[in-house]
Design a protein around this motif. Structure first.
Motif, mmCIF file in Angstrom:
data_model
loop_
_atom_site.group_PDB
_atom_site.id
_atom_site.type_symbol
_atom_site.label_atom_id
_atom_site.label_comp_id
_atom_site.label_asym_id
_atom_site.label_seq_id
_atom_site.Cartn_x
_atom_site.Cartn_y
_atom_site.Cartn_z
ATOM 1 N N UNK A 160 -4.806 1.393 -7.653
ATOM 2 C CA UNK A 160 -4.149 2.047 -6.542
ATOM 3 C C UNK A 160 -3.902 0.974 -5.411
ATOM 4 N N UNK A 161 -2.876 1.130 -4.842
ATOM 5 C CA UNK A 161 -2.617 -0.067 -3.744
ATOM 6 C C UNK A 161 -2.441 0.954 -2.320
ATOM 7 N N UNK A 162 -2.645 0.356 -1.275
ATOM 8 C CA UNK A 162 -2.323 1.007 0.064
ATOM 9 C C UNK A 162 -1.846 0.322 1.083
ATOM 10 N N UNK A 163 -1.448 0.966 2.127
ATOM 11 C CA UNK A 163 -0.943 0.088 3.323
ATOM 12 C C UNK A 163 -1.806 0.556 4.395
ATOM 13 N N UNK A 164 -2.424 -0.864 5.194
ATOM 14 C CA UNK A 164 -3.226 -0.736 6.156
ATOM 15 C C UNK A 164 -2.555 -0.674 7.612
ATOM 16 N N UNK A 165 -2.920 0.014 8.521
ATOM 17 C CA UNK A 165 -2.138 0.028 9.759
ATOM 18 C C UNK A 165 -3.034 0.252 10.963
ATOM 19 N N UNK A 166 -2.926 -0.669 11.911
ATOM 20 C CA UNK A 166 -3.474 -0.686 13.070
ATOM 21 C C UNK A 166 -3.132 -0.411 14.340
ATOM 22 N N UNK B 226 3.006 1.269 9.355
ATOM 23 C CA UNK B 226 2.698 1.463 8.136
ATOM 24 C C UNK B 226 4.051 1.459 7.541
ATOM 25 N N UNK B 227 5.021 2.399 7.906
ATOM 26 C CA UNK B 227 6.121 2.440 7.320
ATOM 27 C C UNK B 227 7.120 0.990 7.178
ATOM 28 N N UNK B 228 7.069 0.259 8.283
ATOM 29 C CA UNK B 228 7.785 -0.886 8.501
ATOM 30 C C UNK B 228 7.060 -1.975 7.519
ATOM 31 N N UNK B 229 5.854 -2.019 7.511
ATOM 32 C CA UNK B 229 5.284 -2.832 6.650
ATOM 33 C C UNK B 229 5.172 -2.564 5.102
ATOM 34 N N UNK B 230 5.511 -1.202 4.847
ATOM 35 C CA UNK B 230 5.650 -0.574 3.331
ATOM 36 C C UNK B 230 7.128 -0.904 3.039
#
Length: 504
Positions: free
Chosen positions: A11-17, A440-444
């Motif tokens: 499973x993969x994820x998006x990391x957001x700071x 996160x949305x933009x990175x995703x």
């Protein structure tokens, strides 16, 4: 910080700071935009002199690393499962650093800083500005180009980083020397973090670029403004596509969509579509995001001291838990004639007075803590109303929907009063930290983790919709009669607070 730890390595994820003014937060998101892990740490602001507001870069970097590791651990995941990293940072906080070593020459100077107020005032009154306005009005009359109109109306403020950068070059000899040697970088928190993470990639997103005044809305640095302020273009980075994170997180993709982020300060943005807005009252025309060939503009108004005012009240022990404040405000029928002016960092649009002071007026022997809290919360809603009216008047864009986020949006009293004063429904999401989600949305989208904006809209979740009370079934809405004299008294208090620090 409860999360689901499943141990499935595929499973993969998006990391957001999100690097805010008072905290750094990191979230780990799954495909359904659920928060699977999170971590946060406090940001300590430094006040070396009156009007100076700074951050320690080393502490900021340590905090960044801490929350990233903590959130991934909280998700029960591993770094190799992270598909992309999105970063959202506060607007207008700047520093300069050594291009070779990456070491900053001084602390970050934050967006709340007022050290350049006198320089701003001097420039706005200068013969140079009068000449620029006159020439650009003539050019606009001849060409009808919006760029000329914008230049003919421009008024500087302390929120433009221009003058803080001029101040830096004037007061820090090591910066001046590094510029002469071609070894100086200038940037915001996001560009500095990216420089450190990539070991030397020096880039800027267009959203923070807008605040420099050196960045043309046609996506390039303005040689004219660099020459005007005698600033070398060599210190500015390459520009890449970026986004206004909270706006994207709220899925405000359509013209007329409005997002209000209420954290340390309030930032109200409206989607103006493919055309930048030209303002005379202090709204900023901003690049919202650029994805592929699509370039979306926003108009933004701000108020610097929203969460700041509430935190100040807590430090005075007017309340112990911020969750109490809504009930305290509702426990009294009014503020007992007390007016609070939330201007620890001056007043922004539409008043634009960096010399205004924060103040409490109308105190009486009968005034209680609940009256004071109500006055403070009312002032936040009143400033929202000022920004909203300015946005309506200037953009003339029909507002389609209003979504709120940020820590202060969890206060029901502020939200209901804001809806009442706007005469519009105000929607609050389940999770108030939209800057993290937007990044996160933009990175995703960039990595294919999510494929379309329609898919993102389906991931939205609503906590509560605040409907204006007493809304007539047919016809325009007017604020409750009881608030008309209250707002008038508050506006009188505003006028008394203006130019306070400009007096001899």
């Amino acid at each position: 910080m409860g999360t689901r730890r499943n141990g499935f390595n595929k499973e993969t994820f998006i990391l957001s700071v999100d690097v805010g003014t008072t905290s750094i937060r990191c979230h780990v998101y799954d495909k359904e935009a659920n928060i699977r892990g999170l971590c946060s740490t406090e940001v300590v602001l430094l006040y070396p002199e009156v009007g100076h507001v700074e951050m320690d870069p080393d502490e900021l970097w340590r905090g960044f690393i801490t929350v990233v590791k903590g959130a991934v651990q909280d998700a029960g995941a591993h770094m190799h499962q992270i598909e992309a990293l999105g970063i959202s940072t506060q607007r207008g906080t700047i520093t300069t650093w050594n291009r070779t070593t990456g070491v900053p020459f001084h602390n970050f100077i934050t967006w709340q800083d007022q050290r350049a107020a006198d320089l701003v005032k001097s420039w706005n009154r200068s013969c140079t500005m009068k000449m620029i306005h006159s020439v650009m009005k003539t050019l606009y009359f001849l060409s009808r180009q919006k760029r000329c109109l914008a230049a003919s109306l421009i008024v500087f403020s302390t929120q433009h980083v221009t003058f803080r950068l001029v101040w830096i070059l004037t007061h820090y000899k090591q910066v001046h020397q590094a510029v002469a040697e071609g070894n100086c970088c200038f940037g915001t928190i996001d560009s500095w973090l990216l420089f450190k993470l990539t070991k030397g990639w020096f880039v800027f997103g267009p959203y923070p670029c807008n605040l420099t005044l050196f960045f043309d809305l046609q996506m390039c640095w303005s040689g004219f403004f660099c020459s005007l302020f005698s600033l070398p273009i060599s210190i500015f980075p390459k520009v890449i596509a970026d986004q206004q994170a909270a706006m994207f997180g709220e899925c405000c993709f359509d013209v007329g969509d409005v997002k209000i982020t209420m954290g340390t300060g309030t930032f109200m943005d409206i989607n103006t579509g493919s055309k930048p807005h030209t303002s005379v009252a202090g709204l900023y025309p901003l690049v919202g995001w650029k994805i592929g060939s699509e370039l979306v503009y926003l108009a933004e108004g701000s108020s610097a001291d929203t969460g700041t005012a509430i935190k100040w009240a807590q430090e005075l022990e007017l309340f112990s838990d911020v969750q109490e404040t809504s009930a305290m405000a509702y426990s009294v029928s009014d503020s007992d004639g007390v007016c609070f002016v939330p201007s620890f960092s001056g007043l922004q649009a539409p008043l634009n007075d960096p010399k205004a002071c924060a103040s409490l007026m109308g105190l009486k022997p009968s005034t209680t803590k609940c009256h004071l809290i109500r006055a403070i919360l009312e002032s936040i809603a009143f400033r929202n109303k000022q920004l909203y009216d300015t946005m309506l008047r200037e953009t003339r864009i029909p507002i389609t929907r209003i979504r709120v986020d940020g820590g202060v949006s969890s206060n029901d009293f502020v939200m209901q009063l804001t809806a009442d004063l706007f005469g519009k429904k105000v929607t609050r999401p389940q999770h108030c930290e939209m800057s993290c989600l937007g990044a996160a949305f933009v990175a995703g989208l960039g990595t294919g983790f999510w494929r379309t904006r329609e898919e993102l809209k389906k991931l939205q979740s609503t906590d509560e919709v605040f409907v204006p009370q007493g809304l007539p079934k047919g016809g325009a809405y007017c604020p409750g009669r009881e608030y008309i004299p209250v707002i008038q008294s508050w506006e009188s208090a505003l006028r008394r607070s203006m130019n306070w620090y400009g007096k001899p």
